[in-house]
Design an enzyme around this catalytic site. Sequence first.
Site, PDB file in Angstrom:
ATOM      1  CD  GLU A  11      -9.251  57.556  12.417  1.00  0.00           C
ATOM      2  OE1 GLU A  11     -10.500  57.655  12.561  1.00  0.00           O
ATOM      3  OE2 GLU A  11      -8.610  58.204  11.568  1.00  0.00           O
ATOM      4  CD  GLU A  63       0.695  41.205  10.795  1.00  0.00           C
ATOM      5  OE1 GLU A  63       0.247  42.294  11.216  1.00  0.00           O
ATOM      6  OE2 GLU A  63       1.911  40.933  10.805  1.00  0.00           O
ATOM      7  CB  SER A  87       5.627  46.044  -4.473  1.00  0.00           C
ATOM      8  OG  SER A  87       6.533  47.130  -4.409  1.00  0.00           O
TER       9      SER A  87
END
Length: 245
Positions: free
Chosen positions: A193, A145, A165
Site C-alpha cells: 500500500e 526509491e 542501527s
Amino acid sequence: MIYRRETYRIRPGMADQLTRYFEECLLPDRLRHGATLVGRWVSESQDEAVAIWAYADREECEQAEATLRHDPRELDRLVTDRRADFLQPTGQYAPPRHILAVSGYITDPDGRVLLVRTAWRSDTWELPGGQVEEGEEPVAALVREIREETGIEAEIHALAGVSYSTSRGGVCNLVFRGAAVGGSLATSAETLEVAFISLSEANLAKFVTRPHFRARVLDAMAGRTVPYEAYRLRPYALIRRTPGA
C-alpha cells in the site's frame, strides 16, 4: 551475523544467462529483503556458481526467503542442481562495512505525509526509501526509491535527521524532508500500500507501529533541518547543497 551459501550447478552454455538472471532478479530481490551480498563466484569451467549472503540471524534469513518474488522456474531452466547451507564467522578479518540508507518525509499540498506498507513489514507504515547503491548520491537515491516504491516524483529540501542501527553490520539512515511534485500513487513489487496520510503526534502510533520508524517521522515532523552537501574531489565540484533551518 549468519551467512547463507548457495551453490548452483550450471547447465552447459548457461553461465552468462545465469549471471544476467542473478544481477536482474536474484540480487535486487534479496537486497530488498534485508540480505547483504558478500560475493559471487563462477568456476573457471563455468559449470558451478557460488553466492554468499549475510543476514543478521537465522530468523531474518528465513523471513526474507519466504517473501522472495523471483520465479524459481526460470532458475530451474539455467541450473541442474542448487543447494544452500549456513556458515558461521570465526573472526573479523576485513574492515567494517556500513550500509547507507535514506528515507523521505514527503508531503503533498495539503500537508499529508507519503507512507508505504511493505510485504516484509506489513505490521507498520513507514517513510519510503531504501539503500543507497555504491557510488550513488544519497538524494538521488532517495528520489529513485520514492519513484520506484510509490510512483511519486519528489523534490528534496533538507536533511532532517540521522539514525544508526547496529544490526546487519551497521546501517546509517539519512532522513530528508521534501515535497511531492508529480507522478501518481502506485504500488510496486516492494509495496502493498502507498498513501498520503494526515499525521500528527496524536495519531502517529496508529500508523507507524515500530518505534525506530516513529522516531524518524517525529524528527522530520518537528521541522528542524541541518545543512547537507554532496561534492566530488579532484577537481572539486559541488553536486548538491541544502541549507539547514
